[in-house]
Design a protein around this motif. Structure first.
Motif, short mmCIF file in Angstrom:
data_model
loop_
_atom_site.label_atom_id
_atom_site.label_comp_id
_atom_site.label_asym_id
_atom_site.label_seq_id
_atom_site.Cartn_x
_atom_site.Cartn_y
_atom_site.Cartn_z
N ALA A 315 2.58 -21.51 28.40
CA ALA A 315 1.62 -21.44 27.30
C ALA A 315 2.05 -20.41 26.27
CB ALA A 315 0.23 -21.12 27.83
N VAL A 316 2.60 -19.28 26.73
CA VAL A 316 3.08 -18.25 25.80
C VAL A 316 4.23 -18.78 24.97
CG1 VAL A 316 4.25 -16.03 25.64
CG2 VAL A 316 2.29 -16.29 27.18
N LEU A 317 5.18 -19.44 25.62
CA LEU A 317 6.34 -19.97 24.90
C LEU A 317 5.95 -21.09 23.95
CD1 LEU A 317 8.98 -20.01 27.78
CD2 LEU A 317 8.86 -18.42 25.85
N ALA A 318 4.88 -21.81 24.30
CA ALA A 318 4.42 -22.90 23.44
C ALA A 318 3.54 -22.40 22.29
CB ALA A 318 3.64 -23.92 24.27
N GLY A 319 3.14 -21.14 22.35
CA GLY A 319 2.31 -20.58 21.29
C GLY A 319 0.83 -20.78 21.49
N THR A 320 0.41 -21.29 22.65
CA THR A 320 -1.02 -21.49 22.90
C THR A 320 -1.67 -20.32 23.63
OG1 THR A 320 -0.48 -22.68 24.96
CG2 THR A 320 -0.75 -24.00 22.95
N ALA A 321 -0.87 -19.33 24.02
CA ALA A 321 -1.40 -18.09 24.63
C ALA A 321 -0.68 -16.92 23.99
CB ALA A 321 -1.18 -18.09 26.14
N LYS A 322 -1.36 -15.77 23.92
CA LYS A 322 -0.77 -14.59 23.29
C LYS A 322 0.39 -14.07 24.13
CE LYS A 322 -4.83 -12.96 20.77
NZ LYS A 322 -5.77 -11.82 20.55
N ALA A 323 1.47 -13.71 23.44
CA ALA A 323 2.66 -13.22 24.14
C ALA A 323 2.38 -11.93 24.90
CB ALA A 323 3.80 -13.01 23.14
N GLU A 324 1.42 -11.11 24.40
CA GLU A 324 1.13 -9.81 25.03
C GLU A 324 0.50 -9.97 26.42
OE1 GLU A 324 1.92 -9.14 20.91
OE2 GLU A 324 0.55 -10.54 21.89
N THR A 325 0.13 -11.19 26.80
CA THR A 325 -0.47 -11.40 28.13
C THR A 325 0.57 -11.56 29.22
OG1 THR A 325 -0.56 -13.80 27.82
CG2 THR A 325 -2.49 -12.52 27.11
N ILE A 326 1.85 -11.70 28.86
CA ILE A 326 2.85 -12.05 29.86
C ILE A 326 3.09 -10.91 30.84
CG2 ILE A 326 4.88 -11.32 28.51
CD1 ILE A 326 4.54 -14.46 30.75
N VAL A 327 3.14 -9.66 30.38
CA VAL A 327 3.37 -8.54 31.30
C VAL A 327 2.17 -8.34 32.23
CG1 VAL A 327 3.75 -6.05 31.47
CG2 VAL A 327 5.06 -7.39 29.84
N PRO A 328 0.91 -8.28 31.73
CA PRO A 328 -0.22 -8.18 32.67
C PRO A 328 -0.25 -9.33 33.68
CG PRO A 328 -0.94 -7.67 30.45
CD PRO A 328 0.46 -8.17 30.34
N TRP A 329 0.09 -10.54 33.25
CA TRP A 329 0.10 -11.68 34.17
C TRP A 329 1.17 -11.50 35.25
CZ3 TRP A 329 -2.79 -15.44 35.80
CH2 TRP A 329 -2.23 -16.52 36.48
N PHE A 330 2.33 -11.03 34.85
CA PHE A 330 3.41 -10.78 35.82
C PHE A 330 2.99 -9.71 36.83
CE2 PHE A 330 7.26 -8.44 37.08
CZ PHE A 330 7.95 -9.46 37.71
N ILE A 331 2.34 -8.66 36.35
CA ILE A 331 1.86 -7.59 37.24
C ILE A 331 0.87 -8.16 38.26
CG2 ILE A 331 0.53 -5.44 37.34
CD1 ILE A 331 1.63 -4.81 34.53
N THR A 332 -0.04 -8.99 37.76
CA THR A 332 -1.09 -9.54 38.61
C THR A 332 -0.55 -10.45 39.69
OG1 THR A 332 -2.60 -9.52 36.73
CG2 THR A 332 -3.24 -10.85 38.60
N GLU A 333 0.35 -11.34 39.31
CA GLU A 333 0.72 -12.43 40.20
C GLU A 333 2.01 -12.22 40.99
OE1 GLU A 333 -1.28 -15.02 40.68
OE2 GLU A 333 -2.69 -14.03 39.31
N TYR A 334 2.89 -11.31 40.51
CA TYR A 334 4.22 -11.29 41.10
C TYR A 334 4.65 -9.92 41.66
CZ TYR A 334 4.72 -15.87 38.96
OH TYR A 334 4.53 -17.19 38.61
N LEU A 335 3.94 -8.85 41.35
CA LEU A 335 4.35 -7.55 41.86
C LEU A 335 3.72 -7.29 43.23
CD1 LEU A 335 4.26 -5.15 38.77
CD2 LEU A 335 6.20 -6.37 39.75
#
Length: 506
Positions: A315-335
């Motif tokens: 969604a971020v790469l497609a422009g339908t979600a804000k790019a600034e959400t990618i780091v919080p999402w990575f922290i939440t789901e993958y760390l």
């Protein structure tokens, strides 16, 4: 965002250490000399690391990886002007502030132009910092809302009171040492994120460089339709070129290191001129790699999600979600547990290190340049120390009130506020200081001609940006260059007025 118990333990331990640092240094603050400049005894490495903490906000923590994830490394380009700016600062600006045993950046304006120009510089700084404080606190509250289920009002008030508490009681000692801690946490948090990404890729770090390089993700290019588009080199006021971005970077960095109280206060808090210069080099050789590292984090995340498809990343790469959400999402789901808590602490550190520096700087300027200089002169130092604490408390309250207001405003209002702030209160300040540093011509009259011309110019650009002028009266250049042109207006008009009115003997 859901944190494990271990993450909460790490995060709360970090916050406890920050608070303890504030109260530890509270016992030292028996004079304004200690509260404002820490007795002028800091070593260069401490000053350098604290400058890194101050300059890296939560915006940087989220925006740099976000930009590299979605596009390339064009955002990094203005930072390459930093070495030239620091060489000029070390040789031209810093010795002036050290020579006079100053505390405020605006004492120089009175020595060079007179008290009225000093008051203007101080008031412009205070107003700009109050708006900046409110914006950063509001952004910090958005991160807190992802951690705990509380209302935005509660998040803003709690965060504001926490930062205000250790800053008010600890003074510049607490600010500088917590900034050092926050810089180290920021570095460690970023390293852990990249480590998790590299471990998840079969080819490790080499795979990141190979695949991202082949896709043009390291290019200093604009991205259109998912493809890098080379940026033109050359001089232009109607489009963003690589050369002009370097000029913008140089202008911003020179402003930061010639007239920003957050920086000048650290010059003054250094043990010697040599240590202050050493602090600048520590900052240079720490900040540039840190910014590059966070860009690399965004690039590494792009490679990671190419091999681990994720709906949010798509969604971020497609422009339908804000790019600034990618780091919080990575922290939440993958760390893993524990690591996520430390990275969240790094994100909080990025915001707090900017807030505490600005609160203390506003208190310093309010007392040194306005209250003690013009309103209540000749009183004992204990009175001014108490007043400084009260001002810092008032700044904390205003910061919270401003953040609450921004929370109720829409995004467009926030962007407009930022644009108007940069244009009106940041415009021309470098030109004013360069007029003072590089020329002996002119006095307050010349300075005020430059100030008025710059205010008129920036007001014109604000009206253009708001679409309040007909096309024939709108600014015929890209508003990205407002600050650069504003500084030229300040210097040229000021110098021209100085030629007409010779400098009066003082």
């Amino acid at each position: 965002m859901t944190l494990a118990p271990l993450d909460w333990a790490v995060l709360l331990a970090y916050l406890a250490v920050v608070l303890l640092i504030g109260f530890w240094f509270a016992r030292r603050n028996t004079s304004t000399e200690e509260y404002f400049v820490g007795g002028r005894r800091f070593r260069g490495w401490v000053i350098g690391l604290s400058l890194v903490g101050t300059s890296i906000s939560s915006i940087t923590f989220l925006a740099y990886p976000a930009d590299a994830f979605k596009t390339g490394w064009l955002r990094y380009l203005p930072n390459l002007a930093l070495p030239l700016a620091l060489v000029m600062a070390a040789r031209v600006f810093l010795p002036f502030f050290r020579r006079g045993n100053m505390t405020s950046a605006y004492e120089f304006l009175e020595l060079r132009f007179g008290p009225s120009v000093r008051v203007y510089g101080a008031v412009a700084f205070i107003v700009a910092q109050l708006v900046r404080l409110a914006m950063i606190l509001w952004l910090l509250s958005l991160l807190i809302l992802q951690l705990v289920e509380v209302s935005p009002t509660t998040a803003i008030i709690a965060a504001g009171l926490f930062v205000g508490l250790y800053t008010v009681v600890g003074g510049i000692d607490a600010v500088i040492w917590t900034d050092v801690l926050q810089t180290l946490v920021l570095l460690l948090g970023g390293l852990l994120c990249v480590w998790v990404v590299v471990e998840a890729l079969p080819g490790g770090l080499g795979q990141v460089f190979r695949e991202a390089g082949a896709a043009g993700k390291f290019a200093l290019s604009e991205w259109r339709d998912g493809e890098p588009q080379p940026v033109r080199w050359g001089l232009s006021l109607s489009e963003k070129t690589a050369t002009m971005m370097l000029f913008i970077g140089l202008t911003n960095w020179l402003t930061e290191y010639s007239s920003n109280q957050n920086t000048v206060q650290r010059y003054c808090a250094s043990r010697s001129t040599r240590e202050a210069r050493r602090g600048l080099w520590v900052y240079l050789f720490t900040a540039l790699p840190v910014w590059a590292f966070y860009m690399l984090l965004g690039t590494a995340l792009w490679v990671f999600f190419q091999h681990h498809p994720d709906p949010v990343a798509e969604a971020v790469l497609a422009g339908t979600a804000k790019a600034e959400t990618i780091v919080p999402w990575f922290i939440t789901e993958y760390l893993p547990a524990g690591v996520a808590g430390l990275v969240v602490a790094a994100a909080l550190a990025a915001a707090m290190s900017s807030l505490d520096s600005s609160i203390n700087s506003v208190a310093t300027v309010s007392i040194v340049d306005l209250y003690r200089r013009h309103l209540r002169t000749g009183l004992d130092d204990r009175h001014y120390l108490r007043s400084a604490r009260w001002v810092a408390t008032a700044v904390t309250v205003l910061m919270i009130v401003g953040a609450l207001w921004l929370n109720g405003a829409d995004t467009h209002t926030l962007q407009d506020t930022s644009t108007i702030l940069v244009s009106l209160f940041g415009g021309g300040m470098l030109g004013l200081y360069l007029l003072g540093f590089l020329s002996r011509r002119g006095d307050a009259r010349a300075a005020w001609w430059g100030i008025v011309a710059t205010l008129l110019f920036t007001s014109w650009t604000v009206l253009t940006n708001e679409g309040m002028l007909p096309a024939t009266l709108s600014a015929p250049f890209d508003l990205y260059y407002t600050g650069l042109i504003g500084n030229l207006v300040m210097f040229v008009v000021g110098y021209g007025a100085a030629l007409y009115w010779p400098r009066r003997a003082r």
